[in-house]
Design a protein around this motif. Structure first.
Motif, PDB file in Angstrom:
ATOM      1  N   PHE A 223      61.849   3.443 -50.434  1.00 40.22           N
ATOM      2  CA  PHE A 223      62.989   2.777 -51.053  1.00 40.22           C
ATOM      3  C   PHE A 223      62.529   1.678 -52.010  1.00 40.22           C
ATOM      4  CE2 PHE A 223      66.575  -0.305 -50.983  1.00 40.22           C
ATOM      5  CZ  PHE A 223      67.532   0.520 -51.554  1.00 40.22           C
ATOM      6  N   THR A 224      61.500   0.938 -51.602  1.00 34.80           N
ATOM      7  CA  THR A 224      60.955  -0.109 -52.477  1.00 34.80           C
ATOM      8  C   THR A 224      60.412   0.491 -53.762  1.00 34.80           C
ATOM      9  OG1 THR A 224      60.386  -1.484 -50.576  1.00 34.80           O
ATOM     10  CG2 THR A 224      59.258  -1.973 -52.648  1.00 34.80           C
ATOM     11  N   ASN A 225      59.726   1.629 -53.622  1.00 32.85           N
ATOM     12  CA  ASN A 225      59.187   2.316 -54.791  1.00 32.85           C
ATOM     13  C   ASN A 225      60.308   2.780 -55.708  1.00 32.85           C
ATOM     14  OD1 ASN A 225      58.346   5.321 -55.895  1.00 32.85           O
ATOM     15  ND2 ASN A 225      56.687   3.832 -56.052  1.00 32.85           N
ATOM     16  N   TRP A 226      61.389   3.297 -55.112  1.00 31.39           N
ATOM     17  CA  TRP A 226      62.539   3.750 -55.900  1.00 31.39           C
ATOM     18  C   TRP A 226      63.164   2.595 -56.674  1.00 31.39           C
ATOM     19  CZ3 TRP A 226      65.057   7.803 -57.829  1.00 31.39           C
ATOM     20  CH2 TRP A 226      66.376   7.627 -58.242  1.00 31.39           C
ATOM     21  N   LYS A 227      63.354   1.460 -56.010  1.00 33.17           N
ATOM     22  CA  LYS A 227      63.954   0.301 -56.675  1.00 33.17           C
ATOM     23  C   LYS A 227      63.069  -0.186 -57.823  1.00 33.17           C
ATOM     24  CE  LYS A 227      67.316  -1.243 -55.543  1.00 33.17           C
ATOM     25  NZ  LYS A 227      68.684  -0.823 -55.921  1.00 33.17           N
ATOM     26  N   HIS A 228      61.760  -0.121 -57.618  1.00 33.34           N
ATOM     27  CA  HIS A 228      60.835  -0.530 -58.677  1.00 33.34           C
ATOM     28  C   HIS A 228      60.960   0.391 -59.883  1.00 33.34           C
ATOM     29  CE1 HIS A 228      57.289  -2.011 -60.683  1.00 33.34           C
ATOM     30  NE2 HIS A 228      56.665  -0.851 -60.568  1.00 33.34           N
ATOM     31  N   ARG A 229      61.045   1.697 -59.632  1.00 33.84           N
ATOM     32  CA  ARG A 229      61.179   2.650 -60.735  1.00 33.84           C
ATOM     33  C   ARG A 229      62.542   2.515 -61.420  1.00 33.84           C
ATOM     34  NH1 ARG A 229      60.656   8.160 -58.866  1.00 33.84           N
ATOM     35  NH2 ARG A 229      61.015   7.428 -56.752  1.00 33.84           N
ATOM     36  N   GLU A 230      63.567   2.196 -60.646  1.00 32.98           N
ATOM     37  CA  GLU A 230      64.876   1.923 -61.241  1.00 32.98           C
ATOM     38  C   GLU A 230      64.787   0.756 -62.232  1.00 32.98           C
ATOM     39  OE1 GLU A 230      68.800   2.956 -58.635  1.00 32.98           O
ATOM     40  OE2 GLU A 230      67.641   1.220 -57.997  1.00 32.98           O
ATOM     41  N   GLU A 231      64.098  -0.285 -61.829  1.00 29.51           N
ATOM     42  CA  GLU A 231      63.959  -1.470 -62.681  1.00 29.51           C
ATOM     43  C   GLU A 231      63.241  -1.122 -63.980  1.00 29.51           C
ATOM     44  OE1 GLU A 231      62.189  -6.054 -62.382  1.00 29.51           O
ATOM     45  OE2 GLU A 231      61.841  -4.620 -60.757  1.00 29.51           O
ATOM     46  N   ILE A 232      62.192  -0.293 -63.878  1.00 35.62           N
ATOM     47  CA  ILE A 232      61.447   0.104 -65.072  1.00 35.62           C
ATOM     48  C   ILE A 232      62.324   0.964 -65.988  1.00 35.62           C
ATOM     49  CG2 ILE A 232      59.491   1.461 -65.921  1.00 35.62           C
ATOM     50  CD1 ILE A 232      57.979   0.613 -63.388  1.00 35.62           C
ATOM     51  N   ALA A 233      63.029   1.937 -65.392  1.00 34.86           N
ATOM     52  CA  ALA A 233      63.909   2.794 -66.189  1.00 34.86           C
ATOM     53  C   ALA A 233      64.991   1.979 -66.892  1.00 34.86           C
ATOM     54  CB  ALA A 233      64.531   3.869 -65.300  1.00 34.86           C
ATOM     55  N   GLU A 234      65.492   0.961 -66.196  1.00 30.61           N
ATOM     56  CA  GLU A 234      66.511   0.087 -66.781  1.00 30.61           C
ATOM     57  C   GLU A 234      65.959  -0.657 -67.994  1.00 30.61           C
ATOM     58  OE1 GLU A 234      68.192  -3.466 -64.579  1.00 30.61           O
ATOM     59  OE2 GLU A 234      69.775  -1.982 -64.286  1.00 30.61           O
TER      60      GLU A 234
END
Length: 481
Positions: free
Chosen positions: A8-19
């Motif tokens: 989940f932490t990895n997903w949130k990090h990738r979300e931030e980058i995509a944003e």
């Protein structure tokens, strides 16, 4: 921390980058006419989740997901360059950089890979080209959505008018409503308002005149400020040169038909023979949805293996040409209820192959069955090849064609074991190879090709219009030939 917490932490990090990628992609598109792609899929106006899902598609290349942490540096590198109008594939940049052993930095490699879009070699912005839609049915409305989506900085294609027959009270409101909501393709991505006083639909800021006419010869498009426009006839009423020439009115420069052309009208399948269109050609056809679905993979197979003969059977969704309930129809079987029956009918796709692939000597036959689904069809292409091969070789070849060849915008590839027709609603490719269904034995190959006969075909129409209008910009890195 548990494994689930790590994920989940990895997903949130990738979300931030995509944003963080979204404003960069948007600015490049608005200010420089640069469309950022990821393995031929546009990232313009995409959500965070859409960007992450598109990166996940890269599993088909190397068996692992392409990370946004890997592509973001290339996106940032693009912002440092003096780019001209172009399409730049950051997925291909990342893939080719990974294979490069010269020790270049990301900035150095990116500058070299897109050199044709920078400096003295870059294309200057071209004046926007006016487009008119004659008819506003299934294909017309989807083409309208795509034209509005691709308006971008305003320097590309501009949908200026729609020509329809008068439909009575609140006609324009009803047509706007059909553009706004679609039972198959969902909501229009943006805002639509109606200016009844000026007979116009305003879609995402684009003013589109609604012109009422019963005959092409009654319209003077210059009266609406339209000039040198490309008219897209999506009625199918006129299919030969004489009939389509009626559209060549003041303000119209070229006519594109969204149905198979008859006689000497060129049938164009983008990606295969679009570069044969003569600059002075004023009338051309985009052939049929099925022709667009089968010709690119047929060309790919002929290029690699040689094709001696073939048969295409298309299992096609029903269309508005059929009846909801049994009723009179000029065709022999299409009068029977479309949502209740499988209906054997004819297809002109096989005979149309010769127009799009004149160098193909193989005899191709075809037939069609209409089935009770509203969208997405499948073409079963049964080929006798000039040499023996294996299923693994054919699948590896077609996977690579879909990812790196000049046909990558036409041919997609899926290895999903549970794929069904509705999975491909909204596909922008002309056809999608179903790996799981592919059969190969010796010199015989049977390909199962899904295609969104509405939206995928509309995307092919837009590509042809972009090409003949001169606003189809080059892609970097260049696809492998």
């Amino acid at each position: 921390m548990t494994v689930n917490d790590d994920s989940f932490t990895n997903w949130k990090h990738r979300e931030e980058i995509a944003e963080s990628m979204i404003p960069i992609i948007g600015k490049l598109h608005r200010e420089r006419d640069v469309t950022v792609l990821l393995h031929s899929r546009s990232l313009v106006n995409k959500s965070v989740v859409s960007i992450l899902k598109t990166h996940r598609f890269a599993r088909q290349i190397a068996g692992e997901e392409l990370s946004v942490t890997e592509t973001l540096p290339f996106l940032r590198a693009l912002t440092t360059l003096d780019l001209g109008p172009s399409q730049i594939d950051i997925g291909m940049l990342a893939a080719t950089y990974r294979a490069d052993d010269r020790g270049l930095s990301v900035d150095e490699f990116t500058a070299e890979a897109v050199a044709g879009a920078t400096g003295a070699d870059r294309i200057e912005r071209r004046e926007g080209r006016d487009v008119v839609l004659y008819g506003f049915g299934r294909i017309g409305r989807l083409v309208a959505r795509l034209l509005i989506e691709k308006a971008g900085s305003g320097n590309g294609l501009r949908l200026r008018a729609i020509v329809v027959r008068g439909g009575g009270e609140q006609d324009i409101i009803k047509r706007a409503s059909l553009l706004r909501r679609d039972s198959i393709h969902g909501q229009f991505q943006g805002t639509i308002t109606v200016d009844e006083a000026n007979s116009a639909i305003i879609a995402n800021g684009n003013e589109i005149k609604v012109i009422y006419a019963d005959d092409p010869s009654s319209v003077d498009y210059t009266a609406y400020g339209i000039k040198d426009a490309i008219l897209i006839d999506n009625t199918g009423k006129w299919r030969d040169r004489e009939g389509l020439s009626k559209h060549l009115r003041p303000g119209i420069d070229k006519v594109v038909l969204t149905a198979p052309g008859k006689g000497d009208v060129p049938n164009i399948v983008h990606g295969v023979n679009h570069d044969t269109v003569k600059p002075d050609e004023q009338i051309l056809s985009c052939a049929s949805c099925t022709t667009n679905a089968i010709v690119p993979p047929l060309k790919a197979m002929d290029d690699e293996y040689g094709v001696l003969r073939g048969h295409v059977e298309t299992v096609h969704s029903f269309t508005n040409d059929q009846n909801l309930l049994d009723n009179y129809h000029k065709a022999e079987r299409r009068g029977r209820s479309a949502p209740l029956n499988m209906v054997i009918t004819e297809t002109g796709a096989a005979s149309a192959v010769a127009k799009a692939l004149p160098d193909l000597t193989a005899k191709i036959t075809g037939s069609s069955i209409r089935v009770p689904v509203p969208d997405v069809s499948i073409a079963i292409l049964n080929l006798q090849l000039a040499r023996e091969t294996s299923r693994e070789e054919v699948l590896d070849y077609l996977r690579n064609v879909s990812l790196t060849s000049p046909l990558k915008r036409q041919i997609d590839f899926t290895s999903a074991p549970d794929a069904v027709s509705s999975d491909f609603i909204g596909s922008r490719h002309a056809s999608i190879v179903d790996a799981g269904a592919t059969k190969v034995e010796g010199d015989n190959a049977i390909l199962y090709l899904w295609y969104d006969n509405e939206f995928g075909y509309s995307c092919q129409v837009i590509r042809v219009v972009q090409y003949v209008s001169g606003v189809e910009y080059p892609t970097y890195p260049a696809p492998a030939v």
